[in-house]
Write an enzyme that holds these catalytic residues in place. Structure first.
Site, PDB file in Angstrom:
ATOM      1  N   ASP A   1       7.791 -15.170   9.830  1.00 30.31           N
ATOM      2  CA  ASP A   1       8.752 -14.551  10.714  1.00 30.31           C
ATOM      3  C   ASP A   1      10.057 -14.805  10.071  1.00 30.31           C
ATOM      4  OD1 ASP A   1       7.218 -13.325  13.274  1.00 30.31           O
ATOM      5  OD2 ASP A   1       6.188 -15.112  12.522  1.00 30.31           O
TER       6      ASP A   1
ATOM      7  N   GLU B   1      14.654  -9.863  15.574  1.00 34.34           N
ATOM      8  CA  GLU B   1      13.744 -10.632  16.764  1.00 34.34           C
ATOM      9  C   GLU B   1      14.282 -12.070  16.435  1.00 34.34           C
ATOM     10  OE1 GLU B   1       9.753 -11.241  18.822  1.00 34.34           O
ATOM     11  OE2 GLU B   1       9.551 -10.207  16.749  1.00 34.34           O
TER      12      GLU B   1
ATOM     13  N   ASP C   1      12.051  -6.275  12.875  1.00 31.56           N
ATOM     14  CA  ASP C   1      11.192  -7.079  13.213  1.00 31.56           C
ATOM     15  C   ASP C   1      10.440  -7.774  11.794  1.00 31.56           C
ATOM     16  OD1 ASP C   1       9.303  -8.699  14.517  1.00 31.56           O
ATOM     17  OD2 ASP C   1       8.754  -7.186  16.031  1.00 31.56           O
TER      18      ASP C   1
ATOM     19  N   ILE D   1       7.874  -9.833  11.521  1.00 32.54           N
ATOM     20  CA  ILE D   1       6.623  -9.514  11.477  1.00 32.54           C
ATOM     21  C   ILE D   1       6.377  -8.938  12.990  1.00 32.54           C
ATOM     22  CG2 ILE D   1       4.314 -10.595  11.718  1.00 32.54           C
ATOM     23  CD1 ILE D   1       4.944 -12.502   9.664  1.00 32.54           C
ATOM     24  N   ASP D   2       6.135  -7.769  13.055  1.00 34.39           N
ATOM     25  CA  ASP D   2       5.686  -7.292  14.522  1.00 34.39           C
ATOM     26  C   ASP D   2       4.152  -7.392  14.402  1.00 34.39           C
ATOM     27  OD1 ASP D   2       6.225  -5.836  16.707  1.00 34.39           O
ATOM     28  OD2 ASP D   2       4.769  -4.161  16.156  1.00 34.39           O
TER      29      ASP D   2
ATOM     30  N   THR E   1       2.903 -10.684  15.166  1.00 34.14           N
ATOM     31  CA  THR E   1       2.754 -12.422  14.768  1.00 34.14           C
ATOM     32  C   THR E   1       1.162 -12.783  14.996  1.00 34.14           C
ATOM     33  OG1 THR E   1       5.044 -12.618  15.017  1.00 34.14           O
ATOM     34  CG2 THR E   1       3.434 -14.593  14.732  1.00 34.14           C
TER      35      THR E   1
ATOM     36  N   HIS F   1      -0.040  -6.322  26.874  1.00 38.97           N
ATOM     37  CA  HIS F   1       1.105  -5.310  26.472  1.00 38.97           C
ATOM     38  C   HIS F   1       0.919  -4.006  27.508  1.00 38.97           C
ATOM     39  CE1 HIS F   1       1.451  -7.066  22.203  1.00 38.97           C
ATOM     40  NE2 HIS F   1       1.913  -7.743  23.166  1.00 38.97           N
TER      41      HIS F   1
ATOM     42  N   SER G   1       0.416  -4.344  16.355  1.00 38.50           N
ATOM     43  CA  SER G   1       1.882  -4.215  15.814  1.00 38.50           C
ATOM     44  C   SER G   1       2.140  -2.618  15.815  1.00 38.50           C
ATOM     45  CB  SER G   1       1.887  -4.421  14.332  1.00 38.50           C
ATOM     46  OG  SER G   1       1.146  -3.686  13.364  1.00 38.50           O
TER      47      SER G   1
ATOM     48  N   LYS H   1       0.298   0.814  14.694  1.00 37.94           N
ATOM     49  CA  LYS H   1      -0.200   1.754  15.555  1.00 37.94           C
ATOM     50  C   LYS H   1       0.389   3.203  15.437  1.00 37.94           C
ATOM     51  CE  LYS H   1      -0.041  -0.681  19.348  1.00 37.94           C
ATOM     52  NZ  LYS H   1       0.289  -1.989  18.762  1.00 37.94           N
TER      53      LYS H   1
ATOM     54  N   ARG I   1       1.793   2.836  26.464  1.00 43.00           N
ATOM     55  CA  ARG I   1       2.458   1.515  26.985  1.00 43.00           C
ATOM     56  C   ARG I   1       2.803   1.375  28.230  1.00 43.00           C
ATOM     57  NH1 ARG I   1       3.779  -3.030  22.658  1.00 43.00           N
ATOM     58  NH2 ARG I   1       4.622  -4.636  23.648  1.00 43.00           N
TER      59      ARG I   1
ATOM     60  N   ASP J   1      10.742  -3.294  18.320  1.00 46.97           N
ATOM     61  CA  ASP J   1       9.329  -3.184  18.580  1.00 46.97           C
ATOM     62  C   ASP J   1       8.845  -1.655  18.392  1.00 46.97           C
ATOM     63  OD1 ASP J   1       8.364  -6.031  18.841  1.00 46.97           O
ATOM     64  OD2 ASP J   1       8.571  -5.950  20.940  1.00 46.97           O
TER      65      ASP J   1
END
Length: 322
Positions: free
Chosen positions: A45, A68, A121, A123-124, A126, A210, A234, A237, A251, A266
């Site tokens: 990250d 992030e 980001d 690493i979205d 993680t 989430h 992540s 999607k 979401r 995100d």
């Protein structure tokens, strides 16, 4: 605008960052450090954020960057070894990097929203990275509150040739494409516009916190969805919807997180991916996502991404469940 210089840089640094992530997975495993909010963060990250910020700082020094991660965590006692691993990983990608450079580059991502800025980001997903599943390196350019360019590197994303590793790229008004992670020919991608709900797939996070799955199940039943939801970590999607592998992503904030707002990094790169592939993204009330106000989507409630054809019907079903 063509955004050619931005596109070339974004592709270059996102690919570099993804390579660092793959290298960390292969050589150091997937050990994580816990952040203040208890979410995990890894060497990859921080290393990926350093690479992304260094490239942006050099090529577009007047553009603020909102990322992030923050290097403050790395000053904690006992994390000297982690800090050294990050420095060594970045030096493999940028041999001239000094320890101070690496910390400064990570913190370059502490910028503020402006008329034009980047959000990233490193690493979205993680937790997906740690498990060896889906994750994404995400970068987006925002102007006047609208995403103009988005890049997603998804090293574990399946390709038609049977291999893994995809970069999704979208530029406002120019469509969306998929490129092999290691480079090669770009291929235009489009959503699957089908509106027959019994044939459609909803996609959701692997992490149950989430979104409110109880509400989502009720919405599915109201719409007549028959297939079980696909699960994926992540921003990948959004790539799945843009490519036609899925049709719907909701979401819905859980009751205990009702006041919590989504982070811009995100969603930014994913939003333009779906829109430029022919889909639609709004909040749960049908409002466009507003990237002009800060690091959070403060003017929005939840997120809905669809193939476009079914968007109004899904919004109506959501309204009935409130």
């Amino acid at each position: 605008m063509s955004y050619q210089p931005e596109k070339e840089l974004a592709l270059k640094i996102v690919r570099q960052a993804a390579k660092l992530c793959q290298r960390v997975q292969q050589t150091q495993g997937r050990q994580a450090v816990q952040k203040a909010d208890t979410s995990p963060v890894t060497v990859a990250d921080f290393g990926a954020q350093a690479i992304l910020c260094q490239g942006l700082m050099e090529s577009f020094p007047n553009d603020p960057v909102i990322g992030e991660e923050d290097a403050t965590l790395l000053q904690k006692p006992g994390l000297e070894g982690v800090r050294q691993q990050i420095i060594e990983q970045v030096q493999q990608s940028i041999p001239t990097a000094t320890p101070d450079n690496v910390i400064d580059w990570i913190n370059w991502g502490n910028g503020n929203v402006a008329p034009r800025y980047w959000t990233l980001d490193p690493i979205d997903g993680t937790k997906g990275f740690i498990r060896g599943d889906q994750y994404a390196v995400a970068l987006a350019l925002v102007e006047a509150g609208e995403v103009k360019l988005g890049v997603l590197a998804c090293p574990a994303f399946p390709r038609e040739d049977g291999n893994k590793g995809v970069i999704f790229l979208a530029i406002r008004g120019q469509g969306a494409v998929e490129i092999p992670l290691e480079g090669g020919t770009s291929q235009k991608i489009q959503v699957d516009p089908s509106a027959h709900f019994e044939q459609l797939y909803r996609i959701e996070s692997v992490e149950s916190v989430h979104s409110d799955r109880q509400v989502q199940t009720a919405i599915d039943q109201r719409l007549g969805l028959t297939y079980a939801a696909k699960q994926m970590d992540s921003l990948a999607k959004y790539g799945a919807i843009a490519r036609g592998d899925a049709h719907l992503y909701t979401r819905v904030p859980l009751p205990q997180f009702e006041g919590k707002k989504e982070n811009i990094w995100d969603h930014a790169a994913g939003v333009i991916m779906v829109e430029e592939a022919g889909g639609k993204v709004t909040d749960l009330e049908g409002k466009p996502l507003d990237f002009s106000v800060g690091a959070k989507l403060s003017n929005n409630h939840g997120v809905l991404a669809t193939n476009g054809s079914i968007h109004s019907q899904v919004l109506a079903a959501i309204k009935q469940e409130k």
